[in-house]
Design a protein around this motif. Structure first.
Motif, short mmCIF file in Angstrom:
data_model
loop_
_atom_site.label_atom_id
_atom_site.label_comp_id
_atom_site.label_asym_id
_atom_site.label_seq_id
_atom_site.Cartn_x
_atom_site.Cartn_y
_atom_site.Cartn_z
N PHE A 189 6.98 4.84 7.12
CA PHE A 189 5.87 3.91 7.34
C PHE A 189 4.83 4.61 8.20
O PHE A 189 5.14 5.14 9.25
CB PHE A 189 6.36 2.61 8.00
CG PHE A 189 7.37 1.89 7.16
CD1 PHE A 189 6.94 1.07 6.11
CD2 PHE A 189 8.73 2.04 7.38
CE1 PHE A 189 7.85 0.40 5.32
CE2 PHE A 189 9.65 1.37 6.59
CZ PHE A 189 9.21 0.55 5.55
N LEU A 190 3.59 4.59 7.74
CA LEU A 190 2.51 5.28 8.44
C LEU A 190 1.82 4.41 9.48
O LEU A 190 1.05 4.91 10.27
CB LEU A 190 1.48 5.80 7.44
CG LEU A 190 2.03 6.79 6.40
CD1 LEU A 190 0.93 7.19 5.44
CD2 LEU A 190 2.60 8.02 7.09
N ILE A 191 2.09 3.13 9.47
CA ILE A 191 1.42 2.23 10.43
C ILE A 191 2.37 1.82 11.53
O ILE A 191 3.55 1.96 11.46
CB ILE A 191 0.85 0.97 9.74
CG1 ILE A 191 1.96 0.26 8.94
CG2 ILE A 191 -0.31 1.34 8.88
CD1 ILE A 191 1.56 -1.08 8.42
N PHE A 206 -3.12 4.49 2.56
CA PHE A 206 -1.79 4.00 2.21
C PHE A 206 -0.96 3.84 3.48
O PHE A 206 -1.17 4.52 4.47
CB PHE A 206 -1.11 4.96 1.23
CG PHE A 206 -1.77 4.99 -0.12
CD1 PHE A 206 -1.57 3.96 -1.02
CD2 PHE A 206 -2.59 6.05 -0.49
CE1 PHE A 206 -2.19 3.98 -2.28
CE2 PHE A 206 -3.21 6.08 -1.72
CZ PHE A 206 -3.01 5.04 -2.63
N ASP A 207 0.00 2.91 3.43
CA ASP A 207 0.83 2.60 4.59
C ASP A 207 2.27 3.06 4.48
O ASP A 207 2.96 3.20 5.48
CB ASP A 207 0.84 1.08 4.85
CG ASP A 207 -0.52 0.55 5.22
OD1 ASP A 207 -1.35 1.32 5.74
OD2 ASP A 207 -0.77 -0.65 4.99
N GLU A 208 2.77 3.22 3.25
CA GLU A 208 4.17 3.57 3.04
C GLU A 208 4.28 4.78 2.10
O GLU A 208 3.56 4.85 1.10
CB GLU A 208 4.95 2.42 2.39
CG GLU A 208 5.01 1.17 3.21
CD GLU A 208 5.74 0.04 2.49
OE1 GLU A 208 6.51 0.30 1.54
OE2 GLU A 208 5.54 -1.12 2.89
N ILE A 209 5.22 5.66 2.41
CA ILE A 209 5.51 6.79 1.53
C ILE A 209 6.98 6.71 1.15
O ILE A 209 7.86 6.63 2.02
CB ILE A 209 5.25 8.14 2.23
CG1 ILE A 209 3.81 8.25 2.70
CG2 ILE A 209 5.60 9.29 1.28
CD1 ILE A 209 3.52 9.50 3.53
N TRP A 210 7.24 6.74 -0.14
CA TRP A 210 8.59 6.73 -0.68
C TRP A 210 8.88 8.07 -1.32
O TRP A 210 7.98 8.70 -1.89
CB TRP A 210 8.74 5.61 -1.71
CG TRP A 210 8.66 4.25 -1.10
CD1 TRP A 210 7.52 3.59 -0.72
CD2 TRP A 210 9.75 3.40 -0.78
NE1 TRP A 210 7.86 2.36 -0.18
CE2 TRP A 210 9.21 2.22 -0.21
CE3 TRP A 210 11.12 3.50 -0.93
CZ2 TRP A 210 10.01 1.17 0.21
CZ3 TRP A 210 11.93 2.45 -0.52
CH2 TRP A 210 11.36 1.30 0.06
N LYS A 250 0.84 -1.20 0.00
CA LYS A 250 0.00 0.00 0.00
C LYS A 250 0.88 1.25 0.00
O LYS A 250 0.81 2.09 0.89
CB LYS A 250 -0.94 0.00 1.20
CG LYS A 250 -2.02 -1.04 1.15
CD LYS A 250 -2.74 -1.02 2.49
CE LYS A 250 -4.19 -1.23 2.42
NZ LYS A 250 -4.83 -1.10 3.72
N ALA A 251 1.72 1.36 -1.01
CA ALA A 251 2.74 2.40 -1.06
C ALA A 251 2.44 3.48 -2.09
O ALA A 251 1.80 3.23 -3.10
CB ALA A 251 4.10 1.77 -1.38
#
Length: 160
Positions: free
Chosen positions: A158-160, A117-121, A82-83
């Motif tokens: 990571f947002l979680i 979303f769970d990840e941000i790059w 979920k990126a």
């Protein structure tokens, strides 16, 4: 998106913004000795509908006195669970140092989280010193496997 930071309007991209957004990004890149790549890394700016809007992402412009002075965007990627990747976060030098970049990043993160979303790059270049400092100060951690030729750093949060 329609929001204000001081007297700056942050809003969703519109078709009429294509030239202004491209000009801001091209100018900032040249300021740091990086090349504008309309057939490569910057193709997405010229095809916002395809790269952002059609994929579940967003592309925002920042206006000051009816002029585009900055951009910020993200779209889903297959790099993680979920990126998304934050892209095209650029501000003209005349509006840097006012807290606008921090606010823009915060708003992008909030929009990304709200969409589940769970990840941000983020990929960036070391010469973009202000950007590197901002990302690191906001909890982005160095990662590996840079995909964009002009970039030499990649970060993940990571947002979680």
């Amino acid at each position: 998106m329609r929001d204000y930071y001081r007297d700056f309007l942050i809003r969703n991209w519109e078709k009429g913004d294509r030239t202004g957004a491209a000009a801001v990004i091209s100018y900032v890149l040249s300021e740091y000795g990086l090349s504008w790549e309309p057939n490569g890394a910057d193709r997405d700016v010229l095809q916002v509908e395809e790269y952002y809007l059609a994929t579940g992402g967003e592309f925002w412009v920042i206006e000051h006195q009816n002029q585009v002075v900055g951009t910020g965007a993200y779209y889903p990627i297959h790099r993680g669970k979920k990126a998304v990747e934050i892209r095209k976060m650029y501000l003209l030098s005349s509006v840097r140092g006012l807290g606008l970049g921090k606010y823009l990043l915060q708003q992008l993160e909030a929009a990304i989280a709200a969409r589940g979303f769970d990840e941000i790059w983020i990929e960036t270049a070391s010469v973009l010193v202000e950007a590197v400092k901002l990302y690191e100060s906001k909890g982005y951690k160095p990662a590996t496997e840079v995909e964009t030729k002009r970039c030499d750093r990649v970060y993940v949060k990571f947002l979680i």
